[in-house]
Design a protein around this motif. Structure first.
Motif, PDB file in Angstrom:
ATOM      1  N   GLY A  70       4.183  10.807  -7.150  1.00 30.95           N
ATOM      2  CA  GLY A  70       5.215   9.794  -6.977  1.00 30.95           C
ATOM      3  C   GLY A  70       5.024   9.032  -5.680  1.00 30.95           C
ATOM      4  O   GLY A  70       4.504   9.567  -4.693  1.00 30.95           O
ATOM      5  N   ALA A  71       5.452   7.792  -5.673  1.00 29.76           N
ATOM      6  CA  ALA A  71       5.157   6.890  -4.554  1.00 29.76           C
ATOM      7  C   ALA A  71       5.862   7.278  -3.271  1.00 29.76           C
ATOM      8  O   ALA A  71       5.445   6.845  -2.181  1.00 29.76           O
ATOM      9  N   ALA A  72       6.916   8.102  -3.332  1.00 33.86           N
ATOM     10  CA  ALA A  72       7.674   8.462  -2.131  1.00 33.86           C
ATOM     11  C   ALA A  72       7.328   9.853  -1.614  1.00 33.86           C
ATOM     12  O   ALA A  72       7.971  10.330  -0.670  1.00 33.86           O
ATOM     13  N   HIS A  73       6.343  10.496  -2.171  1.00 33.86           N
ATOM     14  CA  HIS A  73       5.996  11.862  -1.756  1.00 33.86           C
ATOM     15  C   HIS A  73       5.397  11.857  -0.349  1.00 33.86           C
ATOM     16  O   HIS A  73       4.650  10.934   0.011  1.00 33.86           O
ATOM     17  N   PRO A  74       5.689  12.882   0.467  1.00 33.25           N
ATOM     18  CA  PRO A  74       5.126  12.907   1.833  1.00 33.25           C
ATOM     19  C   PRO A  74       3.609  12.963   1.871  1.00 33.25           C
ATOM     20  O   PRO A  74       3.000  12.485   2.848  1.00 33.25           O
ATOM     21  N   ASP A  75       2.957  13.515   0.842  1.00 35.31           N
ATOM     22  CA  ASP A  75       1.495  13.470   0.820  1.00 35.31           C
ATOM     23  C   ASP A  75       0.985  12.040   0.677  1.00 35.31           C
ATOM     24  O   ASP A  75      -0.096  11.700   1.183  1.00 35.31           O
ATOM     25  N   VAL A  76       1.728  11.203  -0.014  1.00 36.95           N
ATOM     26  CA  VAL A  76       1.376   9.782  -0.097  1.00 36.95           C
ATOM     27  C   VAL A  76       1.466   9.155   1.289  1.00 36.95           C
ATOM     28  O   VAL A  76       0.631   8.318   1.661  1.00 36.95           O
ATOM     29  N   ALA A  77       2.457   9.568   2.063  1.00 42.34           N
ATOM     30  CA  ALA A  77       2.581   9.064   3.434  1.00 42.34           C
ATOM     31  C   ALA A  77       1.363   9.428   4.265  1.00 42.34           C
ATOM     32  O   ALA A  77       0.860   8.612   5.051  1.00 42.34           O
ATOM     33  N   ILE A  78       0.871  10.642   4.093  1.00 44.30           N
ATOM     34  CA  ILE A  78      -0.332  11.064   4.811  1.00 44.30           C
ATOM     35  C   ILE A  78      -1.519  10.180   4.443  1.00 44.30           C
ATOM     36  O   ILE A  78      -2.292   9.738   5.299  1.00 44.30           O
ATOM     37  N   SER A  79      -1.655   9.899   3.148  1.00 41.79           N
ATOM     38  CA  SER A  79      -2.766   9.057   2.699  1.00 41.79           C
ATOM     39  C   SER A  79      -2.624   7.621   3.196  1.00 41.79           C
ATOM     40  O   SER A  79      -3.615   6.974   3.557  1.00 41.79           O
ATOM     41  N   LEU A  80      -1.407   7.102   3.207  1.00 39.52           N
ATOM     42  CA  LEU A  80      -1.168   5.775   3.779  1.00 39.52           C
ATOM     43  C   LEU A  80      -1.577   5.738   5.244  1.00 39.52           C
ATOM     44  O   LEU A  80      -2.207   4.788   5.715  1.00 39.52           O
ATOM     45  N   ASN A  81      -1.223   6.784   5.973  1.00 39.16           N
ATOM     46  CA  ASN A  81      -1.583   6.871   7.384  1.00 39.16           C
ATOM     47  C   ASN A  81      -3.092   6.847   7.571  1.00 39.16           C
ATOM     48  O   ASN A  81      -3.623   6.134   8.428  1.00 39.16           O
ATOM     49  N   ASN A  82      -3.807   7.612   6.770  1.00 42.36           N
ATOM     50  CA  ASN A  82      -5.250   7.697   6.934  1.00 42.36           C
ATOM     51  C   ASN A  82      -5.940   6.373   6.587  1.00 42.36           C
ATOM     52  O   ASN A  82      -6.854   5.938   7.296  1.00 42.36           O
ATOM     53  N   LEU A  83      -5.500   5.745   5.502  1.00 40.90           N
ATOM     54  CA  LEU A  83      -6.083   4.455   5.145  1.00 40.90           C
ATOM     55  C   LEU A  83      -5.723   3.395   6.184  1.00 40.90           C
ATOM     56  O   LEU A  83      -6.554   2.549   6.544  1.00 40.90           O
ATOM     57  N   ALA A  84      -4.504   3.451   6.699  1.00 41.43           N
ATOM     58  CA  ALA A  84      -4.099   2.512   7.753  1.00 41.43           C
ATOM     59  C   ALA A  84      -4.967   2.655   8.987  1.00 41.43           C
ATOM     60  O   ALA A  84      -5.330   1.656   9.627  1.00 41.43           O
ATOM     61  N   GLU A  85      -5.310   3.890   9.318  1.00 44.47           N
ATOM     62  CA  GLU A  85      -6.157   4.104  10.492  1.00 44.47           C
ATOM     63  C   GLU A  85      -7.530   3.485  10.305  1.00 44.47           C
ATOM     64  O   GLU A  85      -8.113   2.908  11.224  1.00 44.47           O
ATOM     65  N   LEU A  86      -8.048   3.577   9.097  1.00 43.04           N
ATOM     66  CA  LEU A  86      -9.324   2.921   8.808  1.00 43.04           C
ATOM     67  C   LEU A  86      -9.174   1.414   8.938  1.00 43.04           C
ATOM     68  O   LEU A  86     -10.030   0.742   9.539  1.00 43.04           O
ATOM     69  N   TYR A  87      -8.086   0.852   8.395  1.00 38.83           N
ATOM     70  CA  TYR A  87      -7.852  -0.582   8.509  1.00 38.83           C
ATOM     71  C   TYR A  87      -7.777  -1.006   9.983  1.00 38.83           C
ATOM     72  O   TYR A  87      -8.288  -2.063  10.358  1.00 38.83           O
ATOM     73  N   ARG A  88      -7.106  -0.204  10.789  1.00 36.73           N
ATOM     74  CA  ARG A  88      -6.983  -0.559  12.215  1.00 36.73           C
ATOM     75  C   ARG A  88      -8.365  -0.669  12.862  1.00 36.73           C
ATOM     76  O   ARG A  88      -8.653  -1.611  13.603  1.00 36.73           O
ATOM     77  N   LYS A  89      -9.212   0.282  12.548  1.00 40.14           N
ATOM     78  CA  LYS A  89     -10.546   0.270  13.148  1.00 40.14           C
ATOM     79  C   LYS A  89     -11.386  -0.888  12.629  1.00 40.14           C
ATOM     80  O   LYS A  89     -12.298  -1.351  13.307  1.00 40.14           O
ATOM     81  N   GLN A  90     -11.056  -1.368  11.431  1.00 40.05           N
ATOM     82  CA  GLN A  90     -11.759  -2.527  10.870  1.00 40.05           C
ATOM     83  C   GLN A  90     -11.187  -3.844  11.378  1.00 40.05           C
ATOM     84  O   GLN A  90     -11.681  -4.906  11.010  1.00 40.05           O
ATOM     85  N   GLY A  91     -10.137  -3.773  12.189  1.00 46.14           N
ATOM     86  CA  GLY A  91      -9.515  -4.973  12.709  1.00 46.14           C
ATOM     87  C   GLY A  91      -8.453  -5.566  11.802  1.00 46.14           C
ATOM     88  O   GLY A  91      -7.956  -6.662  12.062  1.00 46.14           O
ATOM     89  N   ARG A  92      -8.064  -4.850  10.761  1.00 50.67           N
ATOM     90  CA  ARG A  92      -7.050  -5.333   9.812  1.00 50.67           C
ATOM     91  C   ARG A  92      -5.683  -4.817  10.278  1.00 50.67           C
ATOM     92  O   ARG A  92      -5.022  -4.021   9.619  1.00 50.67           O
TER      93      ARG A  92
END
Length: 384
Positions: free
Chosen positions: A154-176
């Motif tokens: 489900g979209a509101a699960h805390p494990d989804v939050a973890i995955s959002l965080n990890n992908l966001a960190e990659l985006y940050r390093k890419q300058g996004r």
């Protein structure tokens, strides 16, 4: 050496997801399945407490006992994944990757391609690619993890939050950064709704938001996030844990960027002492903090002190990361500058040439990632 994140339940407030689903698996056990599960649980507990030697013995034993049932038994995947987490914690990335790959293949065979344990192994492989600077390989893995978890949990699960965080960190390093900031805030909202505002699992997201704002020069915005992340980790792990050392290091880098050198030195000193006690004097975490302390001395014009810190950092990081890693290249570049300042132009030229050679070998994106060190290097934090 960016003050980032990676692995969240990789130490489960930072501990890559440990994937322990064992239901529906048959097999006869000399000591019984309950005894094996206890063995695995003891190994996980030792790893999360940073008792690495004990954890390695327990998890290797769990893997061996699981293999006695069959090389493709689902319990082999659980043991392999958790042993991979241990090696990942220690910077033994190739060993970790091999174990994650094995866990993924076994879980896909038993559980199909869309299961939360499959997502855990995929995430851990993405973390390896991320740590190695191979962002093109990491991104589709993170995206697949997120798709599986949204569908299964489900979209509101805390494990989804973890995955959002990890992908966001990659985006940050890419300058996004705009996309990264939105994903961090969504991750934080989901985690706070699931756990409350003082739960230790918020630490990585808080840290990463701090990194983002620090990178923009918004130091007053960054500081409360760094300090809140530090508080969360002390609550979860106590004072003697690598995760606490990482948060102390990151706060120190912020104070260094603000020119608050005495505060930075105090936080670095505590971070280094904890890292040496918990991870060891030759661990990559220790090497990262030492490299940051070298940069602090360098920035203050304490050239002889900086020279000694850079030398120690290089010895550690070359052994842990390899001689061509971009982090090593940044250390070599800064060391060359110090040597030149100390009146050793021949040696400085040799190290400068080596730094240029390393830069030429790495992907352009990795160079951008490493460049953060020049404004105030910071440790790579472990998230999932």
């Amino acid at each position: 050496m960016a003050d980032c994140t990676k692995k969240t339940p990789h130490w489960l407030g930072m501990a890559l997801v440990a994937g322990m689903a064992l239901s529906g698996v048959d097999g006869s056990w000399a000591a019984g399945p309950d005894a094996w599960q206890q063995l695995l649980a003891d190994g996980v507990k030792a790893r999360e407490a940073a008792h690495y030697a004990e954890a390695e013995q327990l998890l290797q034993r769990a893997l061996r006992e699981a293999e006695q049932v069959g090389p493709n038994d689902a319990r082999v995947a659980a043991a392999a994944n958790n042993l991979g987490l241990l090696y990942h914690d220690q910077g033994r990335l190739q060993e970790a990757q091999s174990l994650y790959t094995r866990a993924l293949a076994t879980w896909e065979q038993h559980l199909g391609p869309e299961h939360e344990d499959v997502a855990a192994a995929l995430n851990n492989l993405a973390e390896i690619a991320h740590a190695e600077g191979d962002w093109a390989r990491a991104e589709p893995l993170y995206e697949r993890v997120l798709a599986i978890e949204r569908k299964v949990l489900g979209a509101a699960h805390p494990d989804v939050a973890i995955s959002l965080n990890n992908l966001a960190e990659l985006y940050r390093k890419q300058g996004r950064e705009t996309a990264a900031e939105s994903m961090y805030h969504l991750a934080l909202i989901l985690m706070e709704e699931a756990h409350g505002t003082d739960h230790p699992d918020l630490g990585p997201v808080l840290n990463n938001l701090a990194v983002l704002y620090k990178g923009r020069g918004l130091y007053a915005w960054a500081e409360p996030f760094y300090l809140r992340a530090l508080k969360m980790r002390r609550l979860r792990f106590g004072d003697e844990h690598p995760a606490v050392a990482m948060s102390l290091n990151n706060a120190a880098c912020l104070y260094q960027a603000e020119g608050l050198y005495a505060s930075a030195q105090r936080y670095f000193d505590e971070a280094l002492a904890i890292a040496e006690r918990t991870s060891g004097p030759q661990a990559s975490l220790t090497g990262t903090i030492v490299g940051n302390m070298a940069f602090l001395a360098d920035e203050q014009g304490l050239w002889t002190q900086a020279q000694l810190w850079y030398q120690r950092a290089l010895v550690i990081q070359q052994a842990q990361l390899g001689v061509h890693h971009p982090t090593v290249g940044l250390l070599v570049e800064r060391y060359a500058h110090v040597l030149d300042t100390l009146g050793q132009p021949v040696e400085a030229g040799l190290f400068a040439a080596r730094a240029a050679s390393i830069r030429a070998r790495v992907q352009p994106g990795v160079v951008r990632q490493g460049a953060a060190m020049r404004q105030g290097p910071a440790v790579g934090e472990l998230t999932r």
